[in-house]
Design an enzyme around this catalytic site. Structure first.
Site, PDB file in Angstrom:
ATOM      1  N   LYS A 195      69.647 -12.590   9.402  1.00 58.51           N
ATOM      2  CA  LYS A 195      70.412 -11.797   8.676  1.00 58.51           C
ATOM      3  C   LYS A 195      69.655 -10.810   7.277  1.00 58.51           C
ATOM      4  CE  LYS A 195      72.748 -11.630   4.442  1.00 58.51           C
ATOM      5  NZ  LYS A 195      72.544 -10.444   4.389  1.00 58.51           N
TER       6      LYS A 195
ATOM      7  N   GLU B  34      63.586 -20.333  -0.464  1.00 52.43           N
ATOM      8  CA  GLU B  34      62.339 -20.349  -0.951  1.00 52.43           C
ATOM      9  C   GLU B  34      63.036 -19.656  -2.129  1.00 52.43           C
ATOM     10  OE1 GLU B  34      59.003 -20.266  -0.234  1.00 52.43           O
ATOM     11  OE2 GLU B  34      59.242 -20.913   1.454  1.00 52.43           O
TER      12      GLU B  34
ATOM     13  N   CYS C 175      58.633 -13.065  -6.238  1.00 53.73           N
ATOM     14  CA  CYS C 175      59.282 -14.117  -6.766  1.00 53.73           C
ATOM     15  C   CYS C 175      58.656 -14.594  -7.721  1.00 53.73           C
ATOM     16  CB  CYS C 175      59.526 -15.008  -5.400  1.00 53.73           C
ATOM     17  SG  CYS C 175      58.965 -14.760  -4.106  1.00 53.73           S
TER      18      CYS C 175
ATOM     19  N   GLU D 247      64.899 -15.364 -15.137  1.00 49.25           N
ATOM     20  CA  GLU D 247      64.728 -14.981 -13.705  1.00 49.25           C
ATOM     21  C   GLU D 247      64.338 -13.146 -14.059  1.00 49.25           C
ATOM     22  OE1 GLU D 247      64.927 -14.960  -9.535  1.00 49.25           O
ATOM     23  OE2 GLU D 247      62.906 -15.353  -9.019  1.00 49.25           O
TER      24      GLU D 247
END
Ligand code: NAD
Length: 493
Positions: free
Chosen positions: A178, A253, A287, A387
């Site tokens: 997905k 992750e 990331c 973040e």
């Protein structure tokens, strides 16, 4: 406009509900595609197809490693043959500059090639064991985990798909994939390639849909043996708790707030450019972004001035024009970043450059942000701890090596980090202390299919890429053999 469909058991099929979702070009807000929008029911059908393919038919898992490798090499060749077409899809869908999109596609082909090579190499081991029961011999073999659910984010649509699909398929698993609902187009094209090269039906299934519907169904399902996820830490936590139901294997992750540590003796222009690559590449939607620059106090003013000069000179525009900075992926993500910028200002960080939406020329309707630098940041500000996932960097200063290390590790995340210095021993000392899974010395962000990728702490667990990336998708079976069949005399009555 053709509606892109799910790929289940070797067939293209629309979601049962008939619902569709628009795919938006972030450079101008226009609709560039339509995709089917899957529900839990569609996802369960894809899981059932993968389960039947793995457990009942078993043709993919029983195929020898070298034969599976042949298929992966053909996938790599087909990707190479379609680099321009696939790069265009990621460029339009995600917004990234064309040359970055091209590099992603080339890298995706190389990733399939890498795992094709690896699956033909020795797997498992042979062990010398004590002979208490008579002469014995033991070996281990690597087997696929089973049905794997793979879920990816939108920042590297083709590459994140490949980092999971290539090792999962190489290992002999059957998968349900997905992609992010924001950037599904290159994934559809990749599955067209799977179809063309004749991957056995049910081996790789594609479900297009949102996280709460399609994604959560994969995480919850007891028919899924493993779930690997790349995305935000919050979603990773939801997936990890959903996985408890059948104790499926989990790979995560997740996000980061990675330190880029720059000592005063570093090569100055090199450190400036790498810092730019660290935080402005892919519009900072990386990331591992070096979104916290920790710089030795004596160098700070000169460094920030030069970084701002170069950031201000960066070209901004639609990905197709191959600028330095393209649009942010979506209106929602744009608002989120602008919110982080406002908060940083309120909390007293000094805005050095950028800090606003960019609407010049033909960018008026797109989701552009000027590259942004905040100075005078302190560890109690959100801009140094949360973040942002955009072209925004927070600068903090340190005086000693110990202070730099303490500041670098002062985060719940542990994905990445860099250190710039011409003192080799210091670089290695700092590296040893960094609590992060992906690190760089005198560079920032280069990534290789050959080397493992993943985080410490709340940046997740498990590894993509490298040999570790293949092991994630393999079970290890021990086989012990009695070399002298017959009674052993353990029970005497
Ligand atoms: P996200 O967590 O919002 O979504 C990622 C994927 O998860 C999407 O496909 C989404 O549909 C799906 N999802 C959402 N809710 C779900 C649920 N409840 N159950 C199952 N699936 C669900 O992340 P994003 O905004 O797409 O991506 C940005 C994040 O990804 C950032 O935090 C970034 O750091 C992280 N990221 C990490 C890496 C890495 O290698 N560590 C790489 C790229 C991106």
């Amino acid at each position: 406009m053709e509606i892109k469909k799910n790929y289940i058991n070797g067939q293209w099929q629309a979601a049962h509900s008939g619902k569709t979702r628009d795919v938006i070009n972030p450079a101008n807000g226009e609709v560039i595609g339509k995709v089917t929008d899957s529900s839990a029911e569609d996802t369960r059908q894809a899981i059932a197809a993968a389960k039947a393919a793995f457990y009942d038919k078993g043709d993919w898992r029983r195929m020898s490693g070298p034969n599976r490798a042949d298929m992966l090499y053909r996938i790599a060749d087909a990707i190479k043959a379609r680099v321009e077409e696939l790069a265009l899809l990621d460029c339009l869908d995600n917004g990234k500059p064309l040359r970055e999109a091209r590099a992603d596609i080339e890298d995706a082909a190389a990733c399939f090639r890498y795992y094709a090579g690896l699956i033909g190499k020795p797997q498992g081991g042979v062990y010398e064991v004590p002979d208490g029961f008579g002469p014995m011999h033991a070996y281990s073999m690597h087997e696929p985990v089973g049905v794997c659910g793979l879920i990816t984010p939108w920042n590297y649509p083709m590459l994140m798909a490949t980092w999971k699909l290539a090792p999962a398929l190489a290992a002999g698993n059957c998968v349900v994939f997905k992609p992010s609902e924001l950037t599904p187009l290159s994934s559809v094209a990749l599955f067209e390639i799977f179809h063309e090269i004749g991957l056995p039906a049910g081996t790789a299934n594609l479900v297009l849909g949102t996280g709460p519907d399609a994604g959560q169904t994969l995480a919850d399902s007891h028919d899924v043996d493993m779930i690997t996820f790349t995305g935000s830490t919050r979603t990773g936590q939801i997936i990890a708790s959903a996985a408890v139901g059948n104790l499926k294997r989990v790979g995560l992750e997740l996000g980061g707030k990675s330190p880029n540590i720059i000592f005063a003796d570093a090569d100055f222009e090199g450190a400036v450019e790498w810092a730019m690559i660290g935080v402005f590449f892919n519009q900072g939607q990386v990331c591992s972004a070096g979104s916290r620059i920790l710089i030795e106090e004596s160098l700070k003013d000169r460094f920030v001035a030069r970084l701002a000069e170069r950031a201000n000179a960066m070209t901004i525009g639609k990905g197709l024009d191959d600028p330095d900075i393209g649009p942010i992926v979506s209106a929602g993500q744009l608002d989120k970043i602008l919110g982080h910028i406002e908060l940083a200002k309120q909390q007293g960080a000094r805005l050095v450059c950028g800090g606003e939406r960019y609407t010049e020329g033909n960018c008026a309707k797109g989701y552009f942000i000027r590259p942004t630098i905040f100075d005078n940041c302190t560890s109690d500000m959100a801009i140094t701890s949360e973040e942002v996932f955009g072209p925004v960097v927070a600068v903090q200063t340190f005086r000693t090596e110990e202070e730099a290390i303490r500041m670098a590790n002062d985060t719940p995340y542990g994905l990445a980090g860099g250190v710039f210095t011409n003192d080799g021993a210091r670089a290695l000392r700092v590296m040893k202390e960094l609590r992060a899974g992906v690190t760089w010395i005198n560079c920032y962000n280069p990534t290789f299919n050959e080397a493992p990728w993943g985080g410490y702490k709340m940046s997740g667990y498990g590894r993509d890429l490298g040999v570790n990336g293949l092991l994630e998708y393999q079970q290890v079976k021990q086989v012990s053999i009695n070399l002298q069949p017959g009674p052993v005399g353990w029970y005497t009555r």
